[in-house]
Design an enzyme around this catalytic site. Sequence first.
Site, mmCIF file in Angstrom:
data_model
loop_
_atom_site.group_PDB
_atom_site.id
_atom_site.type_symbol
_atom_site.label_atom_id
_atom_site.label_comp_id
_atom_site.label_asym_id
_atom_site.label_seq_id
_atom_site.Cartn_x
_atom_site.Cartn_y
_atom_site.Cartn_z
ATOM 1 N N PRO A 82 -6.963 -13.536 -2.699
ATOM 2 C CA PRO A 82 -7.769 -13.750 -3.716
ATOM 3 C C PRO A 82 -9.087 -12.537 -2.275
ATOM 4 O O PRO A 82 -9.335 -13.180 -1.656
ATOM 5 C CB PRO A 82 -7.706 -14.514 -4.164
ATOM 6 N N GLU A 83 -9.828 -11.487 -2.388
ATOM 7 C CA GLU A 83 -10.885 -10.993 -2.086
ATOM 8 C C GLU A 83 -12.016 -10.909 -2.788
ATOM 9 O O GLU A 83 -12.020 -11.108 -3.990
ATOM 10 C CB GLU A 83 -10.353 -10.285 -1.065
#
Length: 275
Positions: A2-3
Amino acid sequence: MPELPEVETTCRGLAPHVEGRRIRALTVHDARLRWPVPAELPAMLAGQTVTGISRRGKYLLFHTAAGIMMIHLGMSGSLRLVTPGTPRKTHDHLVWDIDSGWELRFHDPRRFGCCLWLTGAQLADPQSHPLLASLGPEPLSADFGDDHLFSQSRGKSAPVKSFLMDSHVVVGVGNIYANEALFRVGIHPLREAGRIGAERYLRLTEAIRDILAEAITRGGTTLRDFVNGKGEPGYFQQELTVYGRAGQPCVRCGRMLKEVRLSARSTVYCGHCQH
DNA sequence: CGTATCTCCTGCAAGC
DNA sequence: TGCTTGCAGGAGATAC
């Protein structure tokens, strides 16, 4: 991984289904995350209404009158809303029973994520929490000014890519977007942060804003599918020009993209286009 | 203080 | 086929 765009997408996707709703119960199936899930959390949360969800960096904050539940997705974490009775998958560590009829589930195979409970002074001012207090500005806020990267980088000898990925400099620029932003503006990832001029940093700043905003927009297109576990991270839909493309031709000049390890992170760049 | 290294963990891929 | 081995990676902790 997850960015920031996926965390923002998660925040926006959950909000309409969780805000204003009461948490009936939290079941902890495995408390062994990066830090142990507080043993008292289920009792503290039971009956609490989620007054709002917010994001700081890659941390998600679930606000209630009794405290703030702070969640980080780590590397492999995700939050999904499912209908009760959906079979629990391996690594579904936390399950919240929401009075909207949905079940919220935290899934994290590698358990690099965390779920913490903020009370007392940190409830009144979550930014005072040690994990939040020294974070850099939000890249899409006015606090991330045109001059920020340039001024923060003076005297720094670390590679510019490491500098960009330091959450104390600016939050939310992970490995994927650091690679992409540096390629877009033609800066070599190993260049010393302190030896890059104000003009190049301004273009880098604009590239970071543009790339993240675009990724969030694309992530938003998955919101309709977010409920019931079908969400795909927005950046998988985004064309990545260098990340994951080592050995393939540069989209600009056609030469083979190179890869180096920087602090054990895959760093891909074009030796011809980036200086 | 700045920088580099270590660390947590599991799924996956490669090698035998 | 099934085992072993190596590796990725966010970011705090630790060592210099």
